[in-house]
Enzyme design. Structure first.
Site: not given
Ligand code: 23J
Ligand code: MN
Length: 269
Positions: A63, A81
């Site tokens: 593992w 996000h």
């Molecule tokens: C953080 C900042 C900008 C972007 C992203 C992440 C991603 O594309 C993502 O993976 O969510 S553009």
């Molecule tokens: Mn992403």
């Protein structure tokens, strides 16, 4: 319970009448990661460490432990996000209702356009043209942008230049159309992120993130094998890891489909 649809599904999976396609890239230390401008903190790539391999540390077992950013390899972008989606109480990896993780996919083939122009932007006009040939994009379905970007070398996949990355993605008008006029479930791509490489300069910046997540919709990035899917008819299975208050996660993306696409040979007969 005895449901004919589920019984038929089991039969057709067993006979191969329903084909299962893996839309996932492998995770290893070379899996490409998005690079942000240097003033921002970067996401770490995938790392794996052995715990034991049939040795003194574990004589009968193998593992590993692993670590990576949530947005590594083939991954799910949750509404939480992005700042525009931060307040949805059902917008993180642990709070999204699981029925949203199984849904139909519309596959828009713009591989020729993207090969000719790495900054190619998918527009609402292109989507309407696709709909006139394939039928309407229904509410609650995925739109997957096929660019064949997953077939590129790691360097050409990220495609950095002095002025930032040059990779295809959706236009602002495309994201407005899909969120406001089609109410889709989410938008998926073969590139490292759902937005085009130059999308930091769009208005709004990063429209796939800003508008999709602002509408409580999802993203899928670094998909592969989209050339194995029909334009319409496939169903994709996309459950992210149940990370508490997670912004996304690597995941296995599985497609259920029937037809293998016919080779595009216009010189037959
Ligand atoms: C953080 C900042 C900008 C972007 C992203 C992440 C991603 O594309 C993502 O993976 O969510 S553009
Ligand atoms: Mn992403």
């Amino acid at each position: 319970m005895n449901n004919a649809t589920l019984t038929n599904l089991a039969t057709e999976l067993a006979t191969g009448a329903i084909r299962v396609v893996d839309l996932t890239v492998p995770l290893n230390e070379n899996t490409p990661i998005i690079g942000l401008p240097e003033e921002f903190k970067q996401s770490p790539g995938f790392k794996m460490e052995k715990i034991s391999y049939f040795d003194a540390d574990g004589p009968a077992w193998y593992w590993n432990s692993f670590s990576c950013g949530e947005h590594t390899g083939t991954h799910f972008d949750a509404p939480g996000h992005w700042i525009s989606g931060r307040d949805y109480t059902d917008g993180c990896t642990d709070t999204i209702p699981p029925e949203k993780f199984i849904a139909p996919a519309n596959v828009i083939d713009v591989s020729k356009e993207a090969a000719a122009d790495p900054d190619y932007l998918l527009t609402s006009d292109k989507l309407k043209e696709w709909e006139s040939e394939n039928g309407k994009i229904e509410p609650g379905t995925w739109v997957l942008m096929r660019t064949d970007w997953s077939k590129r070398t790691p360097e050409d996949f990220l495609n950095y230049a002095e002025d930032g990355p040059h990779t295809p993605g959706p236009s602002v008008d495309c994201m407005e159309f899909l969120t406001k006029e089609r109410d889709i479930l989410g938008f998926g791509v073969e590139t490292v992120g759902t937005d085009a490489g130059q999308a930091f300069a769009f208005d709004p910046a990063f429209p796939a993130h800003q508008l999709m997540h602002g509408s409580n919709k999802f993203g899928l990035a670094s998909l592969t094998n989209l050339d194995q899917l029909p334009p319409k008819g496939a169903i994709i299975v996309t459950p992210p890891l149940k990370i508490e208050h997670g912004s996304g996660s690597p995941l296995r993306v599985i497609a259920l489909t029937t037809k293998k696409p016919l080779p595009m040979n216009k010189n037959h007969g």
